[in-house]
Design an enzyme around this catalytic site. Structure first.
Site, PDB file in Angstrom:
ATOM      1  N   VAL A   1       0.801  -1.232   0.000  1.00 30.99           N
ATOM      2  CA  VAL A   1       0.000   0.000   0.000  1.00 30.99           C
ATOM      3  C   VAL A   1       0.829   1.275   0.000  1.00 30.99           C
ATOM      4  O   VAL A   1       0.284   2.364  -0.187  1.00 30.99           O
ATOM      5  CB  VAL A   1      -0.987   0.059   1.193  1.00 30.99           C
ATOM      6  CG1 VAL A   1      -2.109  -0.944   1.040  1.00 30.99           C
ATOM      7  CG2 VAL A   1      -0.275  -0.074   2.526  1.00 30.99           C
TER       8      VAL A   1
ATOM      9  N   TYR B   1       4.020   6.713  14.306  1.00 30.22           N
ATOM     10  CA  TYR B   1       2.697   6.101  14.156  1.00 30.22           C
ATOM     11  C   TYR B   1       1.598   7.122  14.468  1.00 30.22           C
ATOM     12  O   TYR B   1       0.636   7.291  13.714  1.00 30.22           O
ATOM     13  CB  TYR B   1       2.607   4.894  15.092  1.00 30.22           C
ATOM     14  CG  TYR B   1       1.270   4.188  15.068  1.00 30.22           C
ATOM     15  CD1 TYR B   1       0.933   3.366  14.006  1.00 30.22           C
ATOM     16  CD2 TYR B   1       0.349   4.363  16.096  1.00 30.22           C
ATOM     17  CE1 TYR B   1      -0.302   2.729  13.972  1.00 30.22           C
ATOM     18  CE2 TYR B   1      -0.877   3.726  16.079  1.00 30.22           C
ATOM     19  CZ  TYR B   1      -1.198   2.908  15.013  1.00 30.22           C
ATOM     20  OH  TYR B   1      -2.416   2.276  14.977  1.00 30.22           O
TER      21      TYR B   1
ATOM     22  N   ASN C   1      -7.083   0.124   5.336  1.00 35.67           N
ATOM     23  CA  ASN C   1      -6.867  -0.326   6.714  1.00 35.67           C
ATOM     24  C   ASN C   1      -5.420  -0.697   7.018  1.00 35.67           C
ATOM     25  O   ASN C   1      -4.985  -0.583   8.164  1.00 35.67           O
ATOM     26  CB  ASN C   1      -7.783  -1.536   6.968  1.00 35.67           C
ATOM     27  CG  ASN C   1      -7.363  -2.329   8.183  1.00 35.67           C
ATOM     28  OD1 ASN C   1      -7.669  -1.977   9.316  1.00 35.67           O
ATOM     29  ND2 ASN C   1      -6.625  -3.426   7.956  1.00 35.67           N
TER      30      ASN C   1
HETATM   31  P1  NAP Z   1      -1.757  -6.516  11.949  1.00 38.16           P
HETATM   32  O1  NAP Z   1      -2.422  -7.581  12.725  1.00 38.16           O
HETATM   33  O2  NAP Z   1      -0.271  -6.357  12.082  1.00 38.16           O
HETATM   34  O3  NAP Z   1      -2.139  -6.641  10.411  1.00 38.16           O
HETATM   35  C1  NAP Z   1      -1.635  -5.671   9.523  1.00 38.16           C
HETATM   36  C2  NAP Z   1      -2.115  -5.968   8.119  1.00 38.16           C
HETATM   37  O4  NAP Z   1      -1.633  -4.944   7.217  1.00 38.16           O
HETATM   38  C3  NAP Z   1      -1.600  -7.296   7.591  1.00 38.16           C
HETATM   39  O5  NAP Z   1      -2.539  -7.834   6.701  1.00 38.16           O
HETATM   40  C4  NAP Z   1      -0.328  -6.874   6.841  1.00 38.16           C
HETATM   41  O6  NAP Z   1       0.031  -7.865   5.891  1.00 38.16           O
HETATM   42  C5  NAP Z   1      -0.823  -5.572   6.211  1.00 38.16           C
HETATM   43  N1  NAP Z   1       0.251  -4.649   5.822  1.00 38.16           N
HETATM   44  C6  NAP Z   1       1.229  -4.129   6.623  1.00 38.16           C
HETATM   45  N2  NAP Z   1       2.040  -3.343   5.878  1.00 38.16           N
HETATM   46  C7  NAP Z   1       1.568  -3.377   4.603  1.00 38.16           C
HETATM   47  C8  NAP Z   1       1.979  -2.791   3.373  1.00 38.16           C
HETATM   48  N3  NAP Z   1       3.063  -1.988   3.280  1.00 38.16           N
HETATM   49  N4  NAP Z   1       1.253  -3.043   2.262  1.00 38.16           N
HETATM   50  C9  NAP Z   1       0.168  -3.846   2.336  1.00 38.16           C
HETATM   51  N5  NAP Z   1      -0.272  -4.429   3.443  1.00 38.16           N
HETATM   52  C10 NAP Z   1       0.427  -4.209   4.575  1.00 38.16           C
HETATM   53  O7  NAP Z   1      -2.340  -5.065  12.338  1.00 38.16           O
HETATM   54  P2  NAP Z   1      -3.765  -4.661  12.987  1.00 38.16           P
HETATM   55  O8  NAP Z   1      -3.572  -4.609  14.445  1.00 38.16           O
HETATM   56  O9  NAP Z   1      -4.860  -5.477  12.398  1.00 38.16           O
HETATM   57  O10 NAP Z   1      -3.874  -3.174  12.451  1.00 38.16           O
HETATM   58  C11 NAP Z   1      -4.603  -2.880  11.267  1.00 38.16           C
HETATM   59  C12 NAP Z   1      -4.857  -1.383  11.194  1.00 38.16           C
HETATM   60  O11 NAP Z   1      -5.525  -0.962  12.378  1.00 38.16           O
HETATM   61  C13 NAP Z   1      -3.570  -0.550  11.124  1.00 38.16           C
HETATM   62  O12 NAP Z   1      -3.776   0.572  10.306  1.00 38.16           O
HETATM   63  C14 NAP Z   1      -3.365  -0.112  12.558  1.00 38.16           C
HETATM   64  O13 NAP Z   1      -2.653   1.057  12.658  1.00 38.16           O
HETATM   65  C15 NAP Z   1      -4.819   0.088  12.989  1.00 38.16           C
HETATM   66  N6  NAP Z   1      -5.012   0.032  14.436  1.00 38.16           N
HETATM   67  C16 NAP Z   1      -4.841  -1.127  15.133  1.00 38.16           C
HETATM   68  C17 NAP Z   1      -5.074  -1.150  16.500  1.00 38.16           C
HETATM   69  C18 NAP Z   1      -4.974  -2.400  17.312  1.00 38.16           C
HETATM   70  O14 NAP Z   1      -5.181  -2.326  18.536  1.00 38.16           O
HETATM   71  N7  NAP Z   1      -4.708  -3.547  16.754  1.00 38.16           N
HETATM   72  C19 NAP Z   1      -5.458   0.033  17.156  1.00 38.16           C
HETATM   73  C20 NAP Z   1      -5.592   1.198  16.425  1.00 38.16           C
HETATM   74  C21 NAP Z   1      -5.397   1.199  15.051  1.00 38.16           C
HETATM   75  P3  NAP Z   1       1.534  -8.028   5.315  1.00 38.16           P
HETATM   76  O15 NAP Z   1       2.480  -7.784   6.448  1.00 38.16           O
HETATM   77  O16 NAP Z   1       1.584  -9.406   4.745  1.00 38.16           O
HETATM   78  O17 NAP Z   1       1.664  -6.981   4.236  1.00 38.16           O
END
Ligand code: NAP
Length: 259
Positions: free
Chosen positions: A65, A157, A91
């Site tokens: 992305v 972040y 996302n």
């Molecule tokens: P996660 O479990 O680490 O999953 C991240 C996802 O994004 C994976 O599918 C990863 O797949 C993909 N990704 C990462 N870098 C990428 C890139 N350069 N291009 C394409 N895909 C990419 O993270 P999550 O906790 O679900 O977080 C998802 C979103 O929610 C993020 O934007 C995060 O900031 C936000 N968020 C999360 C939380 C939380 O508590 N978990 C809280 C606030 C906000 P690959 O690594 O295979 O590319």
């Protein structure tokens, strides 16, 4: 009960894991056709199979992305495969934890590119498809971290997540020309693979600081995204909703003991 999104064409970036998988699951359960994207094929394939076994219509595309050519190719080929594009859920994100004093410029740039540049790229690539369809929806996954709270190690972040909300305001004005809305979900601490990587102590501390006394589920974010994508939310644009179990509310940790 929301009007069904059955048959709508949806993209969920970062859909192979965590919150993205939850968003994809919620949309697929309504009968939407969903494309999940990420860089790693193995987890994409696994999630795709899992959601299709549960009755979904889900496909995947490999995409980085932070890269314009990759995003444009993914969006165009998804629109071709799914007969257009109705909803873009931008996302995907990354949250390495490094204090400012130890952070190198490359890490700062990488986080900003993955989390903030990506929002711009996903919207830009979707515009021709929304223009063609005469309507569209964008849902960004922001965070409480940055726009509302701070946490050591997350200066890049937090800046990226607050930056998404700055982008959102002007994007809402420009996208109105294409009858398209854009809104953001601001998750608190949601139980995902990415969060688990931060360790059990982090998870326990966070759960204890949330009035609802639990980390969020990925479906909690999926449901908020579904609302923004629904016909019923058609007059809401440029807005954000916090989904955090009340985490940002307490004025002190002690006050949680009074509940
Ligand atoms: P996660 O479990 O680490 O999953 C991240 C996802 O994004 C994976 O599918 C990863 O797949 C993909 N990704 C990462 N870098 C990428 C890139 N350069 N291009 C394409 N895909 C990419 O993270 P999550 O906790 O679900 O977080 C998802 C979103 O929610 C993020 O934007 C995060 O900031 C936000 N968020 C999360 C939380 C939380 O508590 N978990 C809280 C606030 C906000 P690959 O690594 O295979 O590319």
């Amino acid at each position: 009960m929301l009007t069904s999104l059955k048959g709508r064409s949806v993209i969920v970036t970062g859909g192979s894991k965590g919150i993205g998988r939850g968003i994809a699951k919620v949309f697929a359960a309504t009968g939407a056709r969903v494309t999940i994207t990420a860089r790693g094929e193995e987890s994409l394939k696994k999630t795709c199979d899992e959601l299709n076994r549960a009755g979904g219509t889900v496909r995947y595309e490999i995409c980085d992305v932070s890269d314009w050519d990759s995003v444009r190719a993914m969006v165009d080929s998804t629109a071709k495969a799914q007969g257009g594009l109705d909803v873009m859920c931008a996302n995907a994100g990354a949250f390495p934890q490094t204090k400012i004093v130890d952070m190198d410029v490359a890490e700062w740039d990488q986080v900003l590119a993955t989390n903030l540049r990506s929002a711009f790229l996903c919207v830009k690539a979707a515009i021709p498809h929304f223009d063609r369809a005469g309507k569209g929806r964008v849902v960004l996954t922001s965070s409480i971290t940055g726009p509302i709270t701070g946490f050591p190690g997350w200066s890049h972040y937090g800046a990226s997540k607050a930056g998404q909300l700055g982008f959102l305001k002007t994007a809402a004005m420009e996208l109105s020309r294409y009858n398209t809305t854009i809104n953001a979900v601001m998750p608190g601490n949601i139980y995902t693979e990415g969060l688990q990587d931060l360790g059990q102590e982090y998870l326990d501390t966070m759960a204890a600081s949330i009035p609802l006394k639990r980390l969020g589920a990925v479906e909690d974010i999926g449901n908020a995204a579904l609302f923004f994508a629904s016909d019923e939310a058609g007059y809401i644009t440029g807005q954000q909703v916090v989904v955090d179990g009340g985490q940002i509310i307490p004025e002190s940790l002690d006050s949680l003991g009074e509940i």
